[in-house]
Motif scaffolding. Structure first.
Motif, short mmCIF file in Angstrom:
data_model
loop_
_atom_site.label_atom_id
_atom_site.label_comp_id
_atom_site.label_asym_id
_atom_site.label_seq_id
_atom_site.Cartn_x
_atom_site.Cartn_y
_atom_site.Cartn_z
N GLU A 1 0.84 -1.20 0.00
CA GLU A 1 0.00 0.00 0.00
C GLU A 1 0.87 1.25 0.00
OE1 GLU A 1 -3.92 -1.22 2.52
OE2 GLU A 1 -2.13 -0.87 3.72
N TRP B 1 -7.43 6.55 -0.91
CA TRP B 1 -8.46 5.50 -0.95
C TRP B 1 -8.85 5.03 0.45
CZ3 TRP B 1 -3.31 4.57 -1.83
CH2 TRP B 1 -2.71 3.49 -1.18
N LYS B 2 -8.25 5.63 1.47
CA LYS B 2 -8.55 5.25 2.86
C LYS B 2 -9.17 6.44 3.59
CE LYS B 2 -4.77 1.91 3.09
NZ LYS B 2 -5.46 0.67 3.52
N LYS C 1 -6.08 7.87 8.23
CA LYS C 1 -4.81 7.22 7.86
C LYS C 1 -3.78 8.25 7.41
CE LYS C 1 -4.43 3.14 7.61
NZ LYS C 1 -4.13 2.17 8.70
N TYR D 1 -7.09 -1.52 8.08
CA TYR D 1 -7.08 -1.16 6.65
C TYR D 1 -7.77 0.17 6.40
CZ TYR D 1 -4.75 -5.40 5.40
OH TYR D 1 -3.79 -6.36 5.29
N ASN E 1 -10.05 1.11 4.49
CA ASN E 1 -10.37 1.49 3.11
C ASN E 1 -11.77 2.07 3.06
OD1 ASN E 1 -7.95 0.53 1.92
ND2 ASN E 1 -8.73 -1.56 1.98
N ASN F 1 -15.29 2.36 2.23
CA ASN F 1 -16.16 1.26 1.82
C ASN F 1 -17.61 1.57 2.18
OD1 ASN F 1 -17.48 -1.10 1.31
ND2 ASN F 1 -16.01 -2.42 2.38
N PHE G 1 -13.37 2.46 -2.29
CA PHE G 1 -12.00 2.98 -2.35
C PHE G 1 -11.98 4.47 -2.70
CE2 PHE G 1 -11.37 -1.59 -3.67
CZ PHE G 1 -10.77 -2.01 -2.50
N VAL H 1 -6.08 0.63 -6.86
CA VAL H 1 -5.77 -0.02 -5.58
C VAL H 1 -6.50 -1.34 -5.32
CG1 VAL H 1 -5.23 2.22 -4.54
CG2 VAL H 1 -7.51 1.25 -4.23
N TYR I 1 -6.22 -5.95 -2.72
CA TYR I 1 -7.09 -6.59 -1.73
C TYR I 1 -7.85 -7.77 -2.33
CZ TYR I 1 -5.87 -2.04 0.04
OH TYR I 1 -5.16 -0.93 0.42
N LEU J 1 -13.36 -7.54 2.83
CA LEU J 1 -13.12 -6.15 3.24
C LEU J 1 -14.13 -5.64 4.28
CD1 LEU J 1 -11.88 -4.55 -0.10
CD2 LEU J 1 -10.55 -5.38 1.84
#
Ligand code: MTE
Length: 328
Positions: free
Chosen positions: A209, A240-241, A245, A275, A277, A279, A308, A315, A319, A324
């Motif tokens: 990542e 994408w997170k 983060k 993670y 991400n 979502n 994402f 990305v 995964y 997820l």
């Protein structure tokens, strides 16, 4: 303006003309910054860092405008107005109110700034920021940042790819993760006098990542040196997170073999995973993640949240085969 292609970004038509180097290369070389330009070799890291500082050479502007090149990584949506980008922030080291960082983050001393590089890498030690980020090759990327609190901003960031920075320290093959740590100074960062989080703020990424083309180390926004409330002098942007983060005011980077501790996961593991991400299918235990408030526009402006954050093409492959929802 919305993206005219189905891609989340496209080449900007009105390319910005690079303003030309603001640095006098010869002055840098004479001042001991040659290492930063030439790429550091196997010399002692500590002395490299000191070389730049002792010579007293200015290798980065600490305020005002930055020089940068445009890139293809640009969302075409309306950019969040500068006052919202710099006035509505999360930076708990300065308080938990959205306007606390703008009010109090100016207390943070960002020059000089060093970053400790630790762990499983060929080159470790304390480096001046100017020896970690090459301020002569900055680029601009207009990324959407989606906060876990279900709002988002579109910000023109200035910085360098994270992969470029990390590679220079020669991470070993055992380095499967990288951990980042925010500077901690209880005098300058008034919010750290309260146990809101377990200070210092820490974050982490899996190595693939971190090396992804989108992961970015920002030193500026809107063409200017990064304001303190946005994480000066250097912060991560992982588009994408969820926004948490994107750790601010980084002073330590550690290459590790095991999944590292992260602040929000440690504080509330059911709510915040490693993670993180973006979502829309995985609701936060206390609210939906299906849509987001667009900061800086009409108070009712909302958009549907994309998997994402719309960056799946770049990305999603990392995964493949992972659940997820479980690995949120
Ligand atoms: N980094 C540190 N050190 N401390 C923080 O409280 N907040 C995170 C992230 N980085 C935070 C941090 C969160 S929750 C978000 S949404 C983004 O910063 C916000 O970045 P911005 O204020 O530049 O929009």
């Amino acid at each position: 303006m919305f993206s005219r292609k189905h891609r989340p970004w496209q080449s900007r038509e009105a390319d910005i003309t690079p303003k030309g180097l603001y640095l006098d290369r010869r002055a840098i070389m004479a001042g001991g910054g040659a290492m930063a330009l030439a790429g550091l070799t196997g010399c002692d890291a500590q002395s490299n860092a000191l070389a730049g500082q002792q010579a007293g050479s200015r290798q980065r502007p600490v305020n005002g405008s930055l020089d940068f090149s445009p890139t293809d990584y640009s969302v075409m949506d309306d950019q969040t107005p500068f006052p919202a980008v710099t006035g509505y922030n999360n930076f708990y080291e300065f308080g938990i109110g959205k306007d606390d960082p703008a009010r109090y983050a100016s207390a943070l001393t960002t020059d000089p700034w060093s970053i400790d590089i630790e762990g499983l890498a060929g080159r470790t030690g304390r480096f001046a920021l100017e020896d970690v980020v090459d301020f002569t090759s900055l680029e601009e990327r207009i990324y959407r940042l989606r906060c876990v609190e279900a709002w988002s901003m579109v910000i023109p960031w200035i910085g360098v790819p994270l992969s470029t920075v990390l590679s220079a320290f020669q991470p070993s093959t055992d380095a499967r993760y990288v951990q980042f740590e925010t500077h901690l100074d209880r005098d300058e960062m008034r919010g750290t006098r309260f146990p809101v989080l377990d200070w210092p703020y820490v974050e982490g990424l899996r190595m693939d990542e971190a090396m992804n083309e989108l992961a970015f180390l920002a030193v500026g926004l809107y063409g200017e040196v990064l304001p303190n409330q946005n994480g000066a002098p250097v912060r991560l942007v992982v588009p994408w997170k969820y926004g948490y983060k994107s750790i601010k005011s980084i002073s330590r980077i550690r290459f590790v073999s095991e999944q590292p501790v992260t602040s929000w996961n440690r504080s509330a593991p059911r709510e915040y995973g490693f993670y993180s991400n973006v979502n829309p299918d995985r609701a936060h235990p206390r609210w939906s993640q299906r849509s987001e408030r667009v900061i800086g526009g009409n108070v009712f402006a909302r958009r549907d949240t994309e998997m994402f954050n719309g960056y799946g093409e770049q990305v999603a492959h990392m995964y493949a085969g992972m659940d997820l929802i479980e690995n949120h």
